[in-house]
Design a protein around this motif. Structure first.
Motif, PDB file in Angstrom:
ATOM      1  N   VAL A 231       0.846  -1.197   0.000  1.00  0.00           N
ATOM      2  CA  VAL A 231       0.000   0.000   0.000  1.00  0.00           C
ATOM      3  C   VAL A 231       0.879   1.243   0.000  1.00  0.00           C
ATOM      4  CG1 VAL A 231      -1.969  -1.078   1.168  1.00  0.00           C
ATOM      5  CG2 VAL A 231      -0.197   0.025   2.514  1.00  0.00           C
ATOM      6  N   CYS A 232       0.309   2.340  -0.510  1.00  0.00           N
ATOM      7  CA  CYS A 232       1.025   3.603  -0.614  1.00  0.00           C
ATOM      8  C   CYS A 232       1.329   4.152   0.781  1.00  0.00           C
ATOM      9  CB  CYS A 232       0.158   4.597  -1.379  1.00  0.00           C
ATOM     10  SG  CYS A 232       0.803   6.263  -1.394  1.00  0.00           S
ATOM     11  N   ARG A 233       2.560   4.654   0.997  1.00  0.00           N
ATOM     12  CA  ARG A 233       2.900   5.154   2.335  1.00  0.00           C
ATOM     13  C   ARG A 233       2.358   6.562   2.579  1.00  0.00           C
ATOM     14  NH1 ARG A 233       8.096   4.444   0.491  1.00  0.00           N
ATOM     15  NH2 ARG A 233       8.345   2.737   1.941  1.00  0.00           N
ATOM     16  N   LEU A 234       1.744   7.159   1.554  1.00  0.00           N
ATOM     17  CA  LEU A 234       1.119   8.454   1.780  1.00  0.00           C
ATOM     18  C   LEU A 234      -0.397   8.320   1.949  1.00  0.00           C
ATOM     19  CD1 LEU A 234       1.926  11.709  -0.269  1.00  0.00           C
ATOM     20  CD2 LEU A 234      -0.150  11.349   1.002  1.00  0.00           C
ATOM     21  N   CYS A 235      -1.051   7.652   0.984  1.00  0.00           N
ATOM     22  CA  CYS A 235      -2.524   7.641   1.021  1.00  0.00           C
ATOM     23  C   CYS A 235      -3.112   6.260   1.300  1.00  0.00           C
ATOM     24  CB  CYS A 235      -3.082   8.211  -0.281  1.00  0.00           C
ATOM     25  SG  CYS A 235      -2.956   7.073  -1.668  1.00  0.00           S
ATOM     26  N   HIS A 236      -2.247   5.236   1.419  1.00  0.00           N
ATOM     27  CA  HIS A 236      -2.664   3.875   1.780  1.00  0.00           C
ATOM     28  C   HIS A 236      -3.500   3.171   0.706  1.00  0.00           C
ATOM     29  CE1 HIS A 236      -2.122   5.153   6.285  1.00  0.00           C
ATOM     30  NE2 HIS A 236      -1.033   5.251   5.568  1.00  0.00           N
TER      31      HIS A 236
ATOM     32  N   VAL B  30       4.437   3.335  -8.542  1.00  0.00           N
ATOM     33  CA  VAL B  30       3.811   4.649  -8.440  1.00  0.00           C
ATOM     34  C   VAL B  30       2.365   4.422  -7.970  1.00  0.00           C
ATOM     35  CG1 VAL B  30       3.170   4.671 -10.911  1.00  0.00           C
ATOM     36  CG2 VAL B  30       3.235   6.815  -9.591  1.00  0.00           C
ATOM     37  N   CYS B  31       1.936   5.204  -6.989  1.00  0.00           N
ATOM     38  CA  CYS B  31       0.558   5.104  -6.503  1.00  0.00           C
ATOM     39  C   CYS B  31      -0.346   5.807  -7.512  1.00  0.00           C
ATOM     40  CB  CYS B  31       0.437   5.762  -5.129  1.00  0.00           C
ATOM     41  SG  CYS B  31      -1.281   5.923  -4.593  1.00  0.00           S
ATOM     42  N   GLU B  32      -1.341   5.083  -8.005  1.00  0.00           N
ATOM     43  CA  GLU B  32      -2.203   5.678  -9.030  1.00  0.00           C
ATOM     44  C   GLU B  32      -3.302   6.565  -8.436  1.00  0.00           C
ATOM     45  OE1 GLU B  32      -2.474   3.041 -12.812  1.00  0.00           O
ATOM     46  OE2 GLU B  32      -2.480   1.703 -11.071  1.00  0.00           O
ATOM     47  N   ASN B  33      -3.283   6.697  -7.116  1.00  0.00           N
ATOM     48  CA  ASN B  33      -4.224   7.622  -6.480  1.00  0.00           C
ATOM     49  C   ASN B  33      -3.549   8.963  -6.191  1.00  0.00           C
ATOM     50  OD1 ASN B  33      -6.656   8.467  -5.126  1.00  0.00           O
ATOM     51  ND2 ASN B  33      -5.534   8.164  -3.210  1.00  0.00           N
ATOM     52  N   CYS B  34      -2.381   8.944  -5.517  1.00  0.00           N
ATOM     53  CA  CYS B  34      -1.735  10.224  -5.150  1.00  0.00           C
ATOM     54  C   CYS B  34      -0.463  10.496  -5.960  1.00  0.00           C
ATOM     55  CB  CYS B  34      -1.441  10.255  -3.649  1.00  0.00           C
ATOM     56  SG  CYS B  34      -0.044   9.218  -3.158  1.00  0.00           S
ATOM     57  N   PHE B  35       0.004   9.507  -6.762  1.00  0.00           N
ATOM     58  CA  PHE B  35       1.176   9.635  -7.628  1.00  0.00           C
ATOM     59  C   PHE B  35       2.500   9.771  -6.874  1.00  0.00           C
ATOM     60  CE2 PHE B  35      -2.482  10.873 -10.185  1.00  0.00           C
ATOM     61  CZ  PHE B  35      -2.402   9.891 -11.164  1.00  0.00           C
TER      62      PHE B  35
HETATM   63 ZN   LIG Z   1      -0.883   7.178  -2.667  1.00  0.00          ZN
END
Ligand SMILES: [Zn+2]
Length: 434
Positions: free
Chosen positions: A23-28, A66-71
Motif C-alpha cells: 500500500v502507498c505510504r502516503l494515502c494507503h 507509483v501510486c495511481e491515487n496520489c502519484f
Molecule cells: Zn498514494
C-alpha cells in the motif's frame, strides 16, 4: 546527500506492506503500477572487504511503484532501516561544497525570517552539525535531531546541541509539552528516507510555531524522469517527490507550500517552504507556476510514470552497446568514483570486471574495498595515472565538469570520459570548456 533518518514504524499500512500486500505510504491505496523494476540489487553503501568476497551477499528487490491515487513514486519497505544503516556512517562535513551550500542557506534564511536570539531553529537529521554550526556565531538558538549516536557526537563537539532520537509525532509532542515552538524547521534530504511520511509530517506540524516556517530540500522527481536518473534510486530512498505530491502531503497535515526554489544540488532539487495553512505567509507565484507545469507534464497521469521503464531499458542497452564495442576493440576502461548511485547503475546494467578493470574514489574508507554486487576493486585516484586507461566511466555524473577538470592531464595519453546519464555520451577533455 545521504543524510539519513531511521524510524521505527509500526503503522498497520507498513505492516501489511511487509507481508506483500503493498500500500502507498502516503494515502494507503494499493500499490500496483510499476514505475521501474531495476531487478535485485545489494544495498548500495555496503562496500565489501576482501574477506567478504567469499561470502554470501544479500540482494533485495529494487522494484519501484507509483501510486495511481496520489502519484507518490516509492519503494516498498523491502529492507528494515536497521539493516540499511548498520554499517552506515556518513559525515556531511566531508563534503566541502555541501557545507558551503549550508552556509549560504543560513545567511539567506536568517535575513528572510528575521531570526535572532529569541527564535528557535530545529534541524531534523542534523548529521554532524554541518549546517546548524553556522547559526552559532549569530546567537540563534538551535537544536539538532539526529538518531545516529556517533554522528550526533561529532555535532556536540562543534557545540551544536543535538537530541539523539528519531523524529516523529511522539518526539514533537514531547518537545511541544516542554514549551518548544519552532520558528524554523529544516529538513534537508531526509524526506526520501522516511518510512512513515504521515507521522513525520504530523510531527513537523505539531512542533511548528503559528507563523513558523519549514524548509525541505529533496531531489525533484521531474529531473529524475526527464533526465533518466534511474541510478538515483536505491533502497535507502523510499520516496521520490514531485511538488504536486509534496503539496498533497502538506495538505493532509494542515500545512501549505508558500514558496519553492529550484536548486542544482543532487542532479536538480527543490527547496520547498511550508507554513501552517492559516499562517500569514503569502503563497508565491512560483508555487502555482510549478504545480501547473507538473500537471502539464503529465504528473497526474499514470501513463507518464509507466512509460519511464522503457526509457531506462533503452539507456541500459546504449551504455552496454558502447562498452561492448570498447572491449571488442581492446580498449582499457576504468571507473571514476564509487558513489552509492554508481552501484545501482553497475548492478542493473551488469557491468563487472569484464568491463571495468577497477574504479577509484577520493574517500580513503573505500580504498581496498569492492563495490557491492559487481565486486569492482576501488583504488585511490592515483591508480588512473598508473593504468593510463583509454576510457573512464564517470559514475558520479552530476560532478562531470569537476572531474573532467581534475583529470584533464589524462588527455596526455588520449583518455576520454564516458558519461552514462541521461544517455551514454563521450567527453573529450581536450575539447571540454573548463
Ligand atoms: Zn498514494
Amino acid at each position: 546527500m545521504a543524510q539519513f533518518h531511521m524510524i521505527r514504524s509500526s503503522t498497520a499500512a507498513l505492516k501489511s506492506a511487509k507481508m506483500g500486500n503493498r500500500v502507498c505510504r502516503l494515502c494507503h491505496s494499493p500499490l500496483v503500477a510499476t514505475f521501474v523494476d531495476l531487478g535485485m540489487s545489494p544495498l548500495c553503501e555496503s562496500y565489501l572487504t576482501p574477506d567478504q568476497l567469499d561470502q554470501m551477499e544479500a540482494f533485495y528487490p529494487l522494484h519501484v511503484f507509483v501510486c495511481e491515487n496520489c502519484f507518490l513514486v516509492q519503494i516498498p519497505q523491502y529492507v528494515q532501516p536497521e539493516h540499511i544503516f548498520t554499517e552506515y556512517a556518513y559525515f556531511s562535513s566531508y563534503s566541502t561544497s555541501w557545507v558551503e551550500h549550508a552556509r549560504k542557506y543560513c545567511s539567506m534564511i536568517k535575513e528572510r525570517l528575521n531570526l535572532g536570539p529569541s527564535t528557535q531553529v530545529f534541524e531534523i537529521a542534523s548529521n554532524d552539525g554541518y549546517l546548524l554550526q553556522h547559526f552559532l556565531p549569530l546567537n540563534i538558538p538551535v537544536t539538532g535531531i539526529e538518531p545516529a549516536v556517533n554522528v550526533a557526537e561529532a555535532a556536540r563537539k562543534r557545540n551544536v546541541p543535538t537530541l539523539v532520537e528519531f523524529f516523529g509525532l511522539k518526539l514533537a509532542e514531547r518537545l511541544a509539552l516542554e514549551g518548544h515552538r519552532a520558528d524554523l524547521i529544516i529538513g534537508n534530504n531526509v524526506l526520501a528516507q522516511v518510512p512513515d511520511l504521515n507521522d513525520f509530517t504530523a510531527g513537523m506540524a505539531c512542533l511548528l510555531a503559528p507563523n513558523g516556517v519549514i524548509t525541505l530540500e529533496f531531489p525533484h522527481l521531474e529531473r529524475l524522469i526527464e533526465e533518466n536518473q534511474f541510478d538515483t534510486i536505491y533502497h535507502e530512498h523510499y520516496s521520490y517527490f514531485s511538488l504536486l505530491v509534496t503539496d498533497r502531503l502538506a495538505s493532509r497535515h494542515s500545512l501549505r507550500i508558500f514558496d519553492v526554489e529550484k536548486l542544482t544540488t543532487h542532479g536538480g532539487s527543490l527547496r520547498v517552504y511550508l507554513c501552517k495553512s492559516d499562517a500569514a505567509h503569502e503563497t508565491a507565484q512560483s508555487v502555482k507556476a510549478l504545480l501547473a507545469h507538473e500537471r502539464k507534464m503529465g504528473y497526474e497521469n499514470s501513463a507518464t510514470y509507466i512509460g519511464f521503464e522503457a526509457r531506462v531499458h533503452r539507456t541500459k542497452r546504449k551504455l552496454l552497446s558502447f562498452l561492448i564495442r570498447c572491449k571488442e576493440a581492446d580498449a582499457k576502461v576504468c571507473g571514476y568514483g564509487a558513489p552509492g548511485k554508481g552501484n545501482t547503475l553497475l548492478n542493473y546494467c551488469g557491468i563487472g570486471r569484464d568491463f571495468l578493470d577497477f574504479t577509484v574514489d577520493r574517500n580513503p574508507y573505500k580504498h581496498g574495498r569492492y563495490t557491492p554486487g559487481m565486486h569492482i576493486p576501488i583504488h585511490p585516484v592515483s591508480a588512473i595515472d598508473a593504468a593510463r586507461p583509454d576510457y573512464l566511466l564517470i559514475l558520479p555524473w552530476n560532478l562531470t565538469p569537476e572531474i573532467v577538470a581534475q583529470m584533464k592531464h589524462s588527455s596526455d595519453w588520449g583518455c576520454k570520459f564516458i558519461v552514462p546519464i541521461p544517455e551514454v555520451h563521450i567527453v573529450d577533455p581536450c575539447e571540454a570548456t573548463q
